[in-house]
Structure formats: C-alpha cells, structure tokens
Design an enzyme around this catalytic site. Structure first.
Site, PDB file in Angstrom:
ATOM      1  N   ASP A  33       0.816  -1.228   0.000  1.00 22.93           N
ATOM      2  CA  ASP A  33       0.000   0.000   0.000  1.00 22.93           C
ATOM      3  C   ASP A  33       0.844   1.271   0.000  1.00 22.93           C
ATOM      4  O   ASP A  33       0.415   2.305   0.513  1.00 22.93           O
ATOM      5  CB  ASP A  33      -0.966   0.032   1.205  1.00 22.93           C
ATOM      6  CG  ASP A  33      -1.749  -1.253   1.337  1.00 22.93           C
ATOM      7  OD1 ASP A  33      -2.246  -1.719   0.301  1.00 22.93           O
ATOM      8  OD2 ASP A  33      -1.846  -1.780   2.450  1.00 22.93           O
ATOM      9  N   LYS A  72       2.263   2.204  -5.110  1.00 22.50           N
ATOM     10  CA  LYS A  72       2.923   1.731  -6.337  1.00 22.50           C
ATOM     11  C   LYS A  72       2.047   1.982  -7.562  1.00 22.50           C
ATOM     12  O   LYS A  72       2.552   2.302  -8.634  1.00 22.50           O
ATOM     13  CB  LYS A  72       3.233   0.227  -6.236  1.00 22.50           C
ATOM     14  CG  LYS A  72       4.254  -0.107  -5.175  1.00 22.50           C
ATOM     15  CD  LYS A  72       4.458  -1.597  -5.053  1.00 22.50           C
ATOM     16  CE  LYS A  72       3.272  -2.350  -4.523  1.00 22.50           C
ATOM     17  NZ  LYS A  72       2.860  -2.037  -3.144  1.00 22.50           N
ATOM     18  N   GLY A  99      -4.008  -4.619  -4.121  1.00 21.25           N
ATOM     19  CA  GLY A  99      -4.962  -3.593  -4.536  1.00 21.25           C
ATOM     20  C   GLY A  99      -4.200  -2.329  -4.871  1.00 21.25           C
ATOM     21  O   GLY A  99      -3.510  -1.780  -4.023  1.00 21.25           O
ATOM     22  N   HIS A 100      -4.265  -1.924  -6.131  1.00 20.96           N
ATOM     23  CA  HIS A 100      -3.559  -0.709  -6.538  1.00 20.96           C
ATOM     24  C   HIS A 100      -4.571   0.369  -6.880  1.00 20.96           C
ATOM     25  O   HIS A 100      -5.383   0.195  -7.781  1.00 20.96           O
ATOM     26  CB  HIS A 100      -2.669  -0.989  -7.761  1.00 20.96           C
ATOM     27  CG  HIS A 100      -1.490  -1.850  -7.428  1.00 20.96           C
ATOM     28  ND1 HIS A 100      -0.613  -2.324  -8.364  1.00 20.96           N
ATOM     29  CD2 HIS A 100      -1.035  -2.302  -6.247  1.00 20.96           C
ATOM     30  CE1 HIS A 100       0.333  -3.034  -7.768  1.00 20.96           C
ATOM     31  NE2 HIS A 100       0.083  -3.043  -6.480  1.00 20.96           N
ATOM     32  N   GLN A 103       2.326  -5.836  -3.329  1.00 17.82           N
ATOM     33  CA  GLN A 103       2.649  -5.892  -1.894  1.00 17.82           C
ATOM     34  C   GLN A 103       3.979  -5.185  -1.599  1.00 17.82           C
ATOM     35  O   GLN A 103       4.383  -4.325  -2.366  1.00 17.82           O
ATOM     36  CB  GLN A 103       2.669  -7.335  -1.386  1.00 17.82           C
ATOM     37  CG  GLN A 103       1.280  -7.906  -1.210  1.00 17.82           C
ATOM     38  CD  GLN A 103       0.921  -8.908  -2.257  1.00 17.82           C
ATOM     39  OE1 GLN A 103       1.778  -9.546  -2.834  1.00 17.82           O
ATOM     40  NE2 GLN A 103      -0.348  -9.057  -2.520  1.00 17.82           N
TER      41      GLN A 103
END
Ligand code: IMP
Length: 429
Positions: free
Chosen positions: A13, A16, A40-41, A223
């Site tokens: 988080d 990225k 999750g991006h 990650q």
C-alpha cells in the site's frame, strides 16, 4: 533497453499503482510479476478513480501492452469482473496479455485460506482471504492448475477431476468442510477459461521482444518487501512465489536478471500495515488515528483500517538494500502537512541494546521499541508544489534525511493522489 522494477519498500500500500500509472507513459510494456487479487492498486487519473487488483496499472494507456506474468496467481472469475468493470468505464483491455504459465486460484483456495486462519486462532496471519496463499502452496506442491490447463478443454476436465478428488478429501477430512461439486466447478471455470482465452499467451516472449527492440519495460511489483516470504516478517507475510522483491521480477515475467538495471523503491512518508504481525513504529494514540484519517488509510481490497505509524528507517534501509533500490519514491508527503513534529525511527531498542539492522526473528521484532529522530513539521500545504525547491525547507530537510537513511536518492515525491501531483527530482524511467 533494460527494464525497471517498481517495488514496495514497506508492508504494501505504498502507492505503487500511482507510480506505475505515472511512469507507464514512458514504457511500451507494463508487466505484473507476482501475487494475485490480494493486491490492490489505487489509481486516480483523468479517467477517474480505479481500484485495480490484477490488471497492471498501465492499462489506462491504449498504446501499451499490459502483462499479467507467470509469477501471478489468477482468479479468472475476479479477473473477468475486473476487465468488465474497466470496459464499462471506457478502459480497453485489448492489449492485456495473460501468461499461459500463471497459476489459477481455484474455488478451494479461498475456503482453505479461511479455514487455515480459523485453525490458527490467535496466530492468524490476517490474510486478505482471497486464497492466494493456498494457491501458491499448490504451485510449490505441484498440485496447481495453470492458465494453459484452464484453456485446454478436455485436458482441463481431466486435470480438474484428479486434483478435485484430492482437494475434496482435504476439505472434508482435514477441515470438515463440504466437498465441491465437480460439475459446478468445471462449468464455471471452463466458461471463465473460454472468456480469457484470447488474452492468454507466452508473455515472457512478448516482454523479451520489447526489450530486444530497445523499448522501456516496467515490471510492477505487488505488496511490499516486508511481506516477502524470505525477507518479510515471517510468518506474517504473503506466500507469493516468486518473491515480491525486485529479484522476483525476472522470474515472474520470464526474463534474465541482467535485463533489469533500475529499481524504484516506493515508500510512504510514514508507515502502514494491514493484517497481523509486528510493526515497531505502530501508533496506538491519537496521532496514529490522525494519520489514518488524514491519509484515509483503509485497505483497497478488504476495507480494513490500516495500522499507522511513523517512518521506520531501520526496516526501509533493509528493504532498500535487499532490493538494490536505485531510486526512492516517497509518497503521501502531503499527509504529514499539518503535523507539528514528524518522527523517524532510526534504530530499535531491544533487550537493553540498540539494534540498527532488521531482525529475522519476529518475536525479537515484536519486542523492539523505536528510537526516534524528531523533525519540525512544515505545517504548510504541499499538494500544489511541483518542484523540490518549492517545498517548505522543513519538508526538504525531511526528504533529504530519508534519502540518507535509505542509502538511495529520493527521485520522486508524491504530494496528492492525482497523476500530476508529483515532484520529479530525477526521472526514474
Ligand atoms: P495474503 O496475501 O492474502 O495471504 O495475506 C498475507 C498478508 O499480506 C496479510 O497481512 C495481508 O494483509 C497482507 N497483504 C496481502 N496483500 C496486500 C496488499 O496488497 N497490501 C497490503 N497488505 C497485503
């Protein structure tokens, strides 16, 4: 042209997605190399706000090839939903390519993920529950189904029959769960395979050809290095194989390690973590609450509140070293705008001694208390700043010190969620 890797230097988080979204404009291929839809991006650009799970953050450019590499674990149902969701918002997935060697997250994987967490009780990892750990366990245990199997018609039927018999025995006898129906799983996954078929290819060839042409290739990590199976806070890590560190990128897309020459390490200007496991700088007071509220620190995938704390330079220096970070990217500087004092952990105090390296043993890490260096805050909004020299002097001093502690230059700073809310000191790509 050699490839550049973007990795997370903390517990995920770090932002990225926005870094990849910004740099994709300079690349012809953007490739994800590890993990699955546990990642999750979040990307905010001129097309809106998007929460990506598996699709690379380069998807917003119509002229780029986006690759989900062999190192990823793909839930084909979730991926299809993601593709459809993007299409519904006018984002084309025509240049999305899925590795034929990527492993498939099957319906038993989330069931086993949840059951394992229940059995672990107080030692639960706090997983995202997406079945990614069990999918990688099956990969290493040679009981996985890959994308090339999923699209293989009769071959898939045969392989599923053998594996499901074994998995149903595990579900029933080990976990006391109901067995899965062969027909239901087969029909749902065969259909998913047919839908994804046009995207499936030998993506390692595609990436290599782009490199041979002299194109820029961006390898997008998921990650963070502190969640890595080898170097993270084991066992409170993610099970991605290959590694979520930069070294995993070559394996995860199928190129030689000598094709990579730059590593951008993304670090939040403070620290967050979701899930369980030690985090020495975690704040349990109103300052932690304030970081969470100002930074809107809630998980993209699960919505869980993130644990928040000051920048941990012991952990960050460790991940900069093991990833070979050549450029540091510091995100969310603006979240610190209103803090009168900003703290950075430069060492740990443990068992009466000072520790400057990141310990392997998580029970030792759990006993570590941070030694802080304090910085006066800048107490001025930075969201509209676009040049390093225009940042408040205290913010400049803070960033310079982070660079020193990381042992890598801070080349990019983000000061807000929008694509252009970014200060480029030196181009990464
Ligand atoms: P899993 O990957 O779902 O097995 O979860 C293992 C650990 O990694 C848990 O602590 C999760 O919260 C964490 N994790 C997995 N993916 C992400 C991510 O994208 N961001 C932050 N933490 C993550």
């Amino acid at each position: 042209m050699p490839a550049v890797v973007v990795i997370g230097g903390q517990w995920g988080d770090e932002g990225k997605g926005r870094v990849v979204d910004f740099h994709s404009q300079y690349c012809s291929v953007i490739a994800r190399y590890s993990a699955g839809n546990n990642a999750g991006h979040t990307v905010i650009n001129d097309r809106g706000t998007f929460a990506l799970r598996l699709v690379p953050a380069g998807i917003f450019y119509d002229d780029k090839d986006c690759v989900i590499g062999n190192g990823c674990a793909i839930n084909p149902i979730a991926l299809w939903e993601e593709i459809e969701g993007l299409k519904a918002r006018g984002v084309s997935a025509e240049r999305l390519h899925i590795s034929d060697r990527a492993h498939v997250v099957m319906p038993w994987h989330p069931l086993i993920d949840a059951a394992d967490e229940r059995l672990r009780g107080p030692f639960a990892i706090g997983t995202t529950g997406r079945g990614i750990g069990p999918a990688f366990v099956d990969k290493a245990g040679r009981a996985g189904i890959r994308m090339c199997d999923l699209i293989d018609g009769a071959g898939f039927r045969e392989r599923l029959r053998i594996i499901l018999e074994y998995k149903n025995a595990v579900l029933e006898k080990l976990y006391g769960l109901e067995p899965l129906s062969f027909d239901a799983v087969y029909n749902e996954y065969r259909e998913a395979g047919e839908r994804l078929l046009p995207y499936v290819t030998d993506t390692s060839l595609l990436v290599q050809e782009a490199l041979d042409r002299g194109d820029e290739v961006l390898l997008e990590g998921a990650q963070g290095a502190l969640l890595d199976l080898d170097f993270g806070t084991y066992e409170f890590v993610t099970s991605s194989v290959p590694s979520s560190t930069a070294a995993g990128a070559a394996v995860g897309v199928g190129i030689g390690p000598n094709r990579i020459n730059r590593v951008a390490g993304v670090y939040k200007a403070y620290t967050t973590r979701v899930g369980n496991g030690p985090m020495p700088t975690e704040l349990f007071d109103e300052e932690g609450e304030r970081l969470r509220n100002v930074g809107r620190e809630y998980g993209t995938v699960t919505g869980r509140p993130r644990r928040c704390g000051w920048f941990d330079a012991v952990a960050a220096r460790f991940t900069a070293r093991l990833n070979g970070v050549t450029s540091a990217v510091v995100t969310r500087l603006d979240v610190l705008d209103a803090f009168p004092v900003i703290r950075v952990c430069t060492a740990y105090q443990v068992d009466g001694a000072e520790l400057r390296s990141f310990p392997a043993n998580t029970t030792v890490l759990a006993r570590c208390t941070p030694v802080y260096e304090d910085f006066p805050g800048w107490e001025t909004p930075t969201s509209d700043v676009r040049r390093f020299a225009d940042l408040p002097a205290n913010a400049q001093a803070y960033l310079r010190r982070l660079g020193e502690l990381l042992g890598a230059p801070v080349d990019i700073i983000s000061v807000g969620p929008e694509r252009d809310q970014c200060i480029q000191v030196r181009p990464v790509v």
